[in-house]
Scaffold this motif. Structure first.
Motif, PDB file in Angstrom:
ATOM      1  N   MET A   1       0.847  -1.180   0.000  1.00 61.10           N
ATOM      2  CA  MET A   1       0.000   0.000   0.000  1.00 61.10           C
ATOM      3  C   MET A   1       0.886   1.234   0.000  1.00 61.10           C
ATOM      4  N   ILE A   2       0.555   2.202  -0.867  1.00 63.87           N
ATOM      5  CA  ILE A   2       1.334   3.432  -0.979  1.00 63.87           C
ATOM      6  C   ILE A   2       0.448   4.623  -0.641  1.00 63.87           C
ATOM      7  N   MET A   3       0.900   5.450   0.287  1.00 59.13           N
ATOM      8  CA  MET A   3       0.208   6.692   0.630  1.00 59.13           C
ATOM      9  C   MET A   3       1.178   7.838   0.382  1.00 59.13           C
ATOM     10  N   THR A   4       0.789   8.749  -0.509  1.00 58.41           N
ATOM     11  CA  THR A   4       1.684   9.814  -0.943  1.00 58.41           C
ATOM     12  C   THR A   4       1.169  11.180  -0.525  1.00 58.41           C
ATOM     13  N   ASN A   5       2.060  11.998   0.009  1.00 58.14           N
ATOM     14  CA  ASN A   5       1.747  13.396   0.287  1.00 58.14           C
ATOM     15  C   ASN A   5       1.929  14.156  -1.021  1.00 58.14           C
ATOM     16  N   MET A   6       0.818  14.560  -1.646  1.00 54.95           N
ATOM     17  CA  MET A   6       0.889  15.169  -2.961  1.00 54.95           C
ATOM     18  C   MET A   6       1.544  16.548  -2.930  1.00 54.95           C
ATOM     19  N   THR A   7       1.671  17.140  -1.742  1.00 55.83           N
ATOM     20  CA  THR A   7       2.288  18.463  -1.620  1.00 55.83           C
ATOM     21  C   THR A   7       3.803  18.368  -1.495  1.00 55.83           C
ATOM     22  N   THR A   8       4.281  17.470  -0.633  1.00 53.47           N
ATOM     23  CA  THR A   8       5.722  17.384  -0.374  1.00 53.47           C
ATOM     24  C   THR A   8       6.418  16.295  -1.182  1.00 53.47           C
ATOM     25  N   GLY A   9       5.664  15.303  -1.644  1.00 55.79           N
ATOM     26  CA  GLY A   9       6.274  14.186  -2.355  1.00 55.79           C
ATOM     27  C   GLY A   9       6.704  13.058  -1.442  1.00 55.79           C
ATOM     28  N   ASP A  10       6.608  13.261  -0.121  1.00 55.25           N
ATOM     29  CA  ASP A  10       6.920  12.180   0.814  1.00 55.25           C
ATOM     30  C   ASP A  10       5.871  11.076   0.674  1.00 55.25           C
ATOM     31  N   LYS A  11       6.256   9.859   1.016  1.00 54.61           N
ATOM     32  CA  LYS A  11       5.292   8.764   0.912  1.00 54.61           C
ATOM     33  C   LYS A  11       5.649   7.655   1.888  1.00 54.61           C
ATOM     34  N   VAL A  12       4.668   6.841   2.206  1.00 54.78           N
ATOM     35  CA  VAL A  12       4.897   5.649   3.014  1.00 54.78           C
ATOM     36  C   VAL A  12       4.484   4.444   2.180  1.00 54.78           C
ATOM     37  N   VAL A  13       5.340   3.442   2.174  1.00 57.05           N
ATOM     38  CA  VAL A  13       5.077   2.204   1.437  1.00 57.05           C
ATOM     39  C   VAL A  13       4.998   1.071   2.453  1.00 57.05           C
ATOM     40  N   LEU A  14       3.839   0.441   2.541  1.00 55.47           N
ATOM     41  CA  LEU A  14       3.625  -0.629   3.510  1.00 55.47           C
ATOM     42  C   LEU A  14       3.364  -1.949   2.794  1.00 55.47           C
ATOM     43  N   TYR A  15       3.936  -3.003   3.327  1.00 59.17           N
ATOM     44  CA  TYR A  15       3.759  -4.345   2.773  1.00 59.17           C
ATOM     45  C   TYR A  15       2.988  -5.195   3.781  1.00 59.17           C
ATOM     46  N   PHE A  16       1.827  -5.664   3.370  1.00 59.83           N
ATOM     47  CA  PHE A  16       1.018  -6.532   4.217  1.00 59.83           C
ATOM     48  C   PHE A  16       1.445  -7.973   3.947  1.00 59.83           C
ATOM     49  N   GLN A  17       2.029  -8.596   4.949  1.00 61.82           N
ATOM     50  CA  GLN A  17       2.598  -9.922   4.767  1.00 61.82           C
ATOM     51  C   GLN A  17       1.505 -10.977   4.592  1.00 61.82           C
ATOM     52  N   PRO A  18       1.713 -11.906   3.651  1.00 59.33           N
ATOM     53  CA  PRO A  18       0.730 -12.986   3.481  1.00 59.33           C
ATOM     54  C   PRO A  18       0.756 -13.930   4.678  1.00 59.33           C
ATOM     55  N   CYS A  19      -0.381 -14.484   4.971  1.00 60.60           N
ATOM     56  CA  CYS A  19      -0.481 -15.411   6.102  1.00 60.60           C
ATOM     57  C   CYS A  19       0.016 -16.789   5.679  1.00 60.60           C
ATOM     58  N   GLY A  20       0.935 -17.340   6.460  1.00 62.33           N
ATOM     59  CA  GLY A  20       1.479 -18.652   6.145  1.00 62.33           C
ATOM     60  C   GLY A  20       0.732 -19.771   6.849  1.00 62.33           C
ATOM     61  N   TRP A  21       1.307 -20.941   6.782  1.00 62.72           N
ATOM     62  CA  TRP A  21       0.712 -22.100   7.450  1.00 62.72           C
ATOM     63  C   TRP A  21       0.611 -21.845   8.949  1.00 62.72           C
ATOM     64  N   PHE A  22      -0.481 -22.281   9.535  1.00 62.69           N
ATOM     65  CA  PHE A  22      -0.717 -22.177  10.975  1.00 62.69           C
ATOM     66  C   PHE A  22      -0.708 -20.722  11.462  1.00 62.69           C
ATOM     67  N   GLY A  23      -1.016 -19.800  10.557  1.00 60.53           N
ATOM     68  CA  GLY A  23      -1.152 -18.403  10.952  1.00 60.53           C
ATOM     69  C   GLY A  23       0.137 -17.619  11.008  1.00 60.53           C
ATOM     70  N   SER A  24       1.229 -18.180  10.519  1.00 65.51           N
ATOM     71  CA  SER A  24       2.509 -17.479  10.563  1.00 65.51           C
ATOM     72  C   SER A  24       2.453 -16.199   9.727  1.00 65.51           C
ATOM     73  N   GLY A  25       2.859 -15.080  10.324  1.00 65.03           N
ATOM     74  CA  GLY A  25       2.889 -13.805   9.614  1.00 65.03           C
ATOM     75  C   GLY A  25       1.556 -13.101   9.517  1.00 65.03           C
ATOM     76  N   ARG A  26       0.530 -13.674  10.128  1.00 67.69           N
ATOM     77  CA  ARG A  26      -0.802 -13.078  10.024  1.00 67.69           C
ATOM     78  C   ARG A  26      -0.823 -11.673  10.633  1.00 67.69           C
ATOM     79  N   TYR A  27      -1.435 -10.754   9.926  1.00 64.89           N
ATOM     80  CA  TYR A  27      -1.641  -9.359  10.343  1.00 64.89           C
ATOM     81  C   TYR A  27      -0.369  -8.500  10.295  1.00 64.89           C
ATOM     82  N   GLU A  28       0.784  -9.075   9.955  1.00 59.76           N
ATOM     83  CA  GLU A  28       2.031  -8.317  10.029  1.00 59.76           C
ATOM     84  C   GLU A  28       2.166  -7.323   8.866  1.00 59.76           C
ATOM     85  N   VAL A  29       2.669  -6.133   9.198  1.00 61.63           N
ATOM     86  CA  VAL A  29       2.871  -5.064   8.221  1.00 61.63           C
ATOM     87  C   VAL A  29       4.269  -4.485   8.420  1.00 61.63           C
ATOM     88  N   ASP A  30       4.995  -4.289   7.320  1.00 59.70           N
ATOM     89  CA  ASP A  30       6.318  -3.674   7.368  1.00 59.70           C
ATOM     90  C   ASP A  30       6.434  -2.668   6.229  1.00 59.70           C
TER      91      ASP A  30
END
Length: 210
Positions: A1-30
């Motif tokens: 997911m990309i959120m961009t400040n259209m005025t300054t050009g700054d942005k945040v890029v977030l990666y939502f991790q896929p959920c693995g077997w037995f719930g590994s990585g569930r809900y994690e964002v980096d």
């Protein structure tokens, strides 16, 4: 997911991790916060269903010496009571007639019959209302084209500015202040019409029956 400040050009890029077997990585964002020069400045990590933390980083995305991971002040609130669709308190508030202003605009989403039916748990009616609304939308477009009129926003004016985005160059609209005039007049009026009685109509042409 990309959120961009259209005025300054700054942005945040977030990666939502896929959920693995037995719930590994569930809900994690980096991810990272980048400046206008595409340089990482802050690293972000956490779980989207709990909270996020941040830390200053160098140009390689590594934590800066002497800094520590800090939790963002905001945390996920408890789910609203009797919630059917995992809405937040904010989502419930903006969809509630209890928070509706006087002389509610006919285009307000609170008035959408498909949304209200869904809120009441009537899935069948919601689907039918959505189909009906889409037909009205197509009818409005036909009427507009037959009359040779283009779509004109009521509360915004188009500018000559064009802004580059990851999705191509986009026209820029600016708020024209007319809604504030409408709201000021509405707040001063003695009209206490029940907002639930206002028919939903977001289209420019009022009569869609012909």
């Amino acid at each position: 997911m990309i959120m961009t400040n259209m005025t300054t050009g700054d942005k945040v890029v977030l990666y939502f991790q896929p959920c693995g077997w037995f719930g590994s990585g569930r809900y994690e964002v980096d991810g990272y916060v980048y400046n206008a020069n595409e340089e990482p400045k802050i690293l972000m990590t956490g779980k989207w269903n709990e909270s996020m933390s941040y830390q200053q980083c160098d140009g390689e995305g590594e934590p800066l010496p002497g800094t520590e991971l800090k939790e963002v002040g905001l945390k996920l609130a408890d789910a609203p009571k009797d919630d059917k669709y995992q809405y937040t308190h904010f989502a419930h508030k903006i969809n509630s007639f209890d928070t509706a202003p006087k002389k509610l605009l006919p285009s307000d989403s609170r008035l959408r019959p498909d949304r209200y039916a869904l809120e009441m748990g009537d899935m069948s009616k919601s689907g039918n209302e959505k189909s009906s609304m889409e037909e009205r939308q197509r009818a409005e477009k036909r009427t507009r084209e037959e009359k040779g009129r283009s779509f004109t926003p009521k509360w915004f004016d188009i500018t000559e500015e064009v802004t580059p985005t990851p999705w191509g160059d986009l026209e820029v609209y600016q708020f024209n202040g007319k809604y504030l005039e409408h709201r000021e007049a509405a707040d001063k009026s003695e009209d206490n019409t029940d907002p639930k009685s206002i028919p939903f109509n977001p289209w420019q042409f009022q009569d869609m029956s012909t």
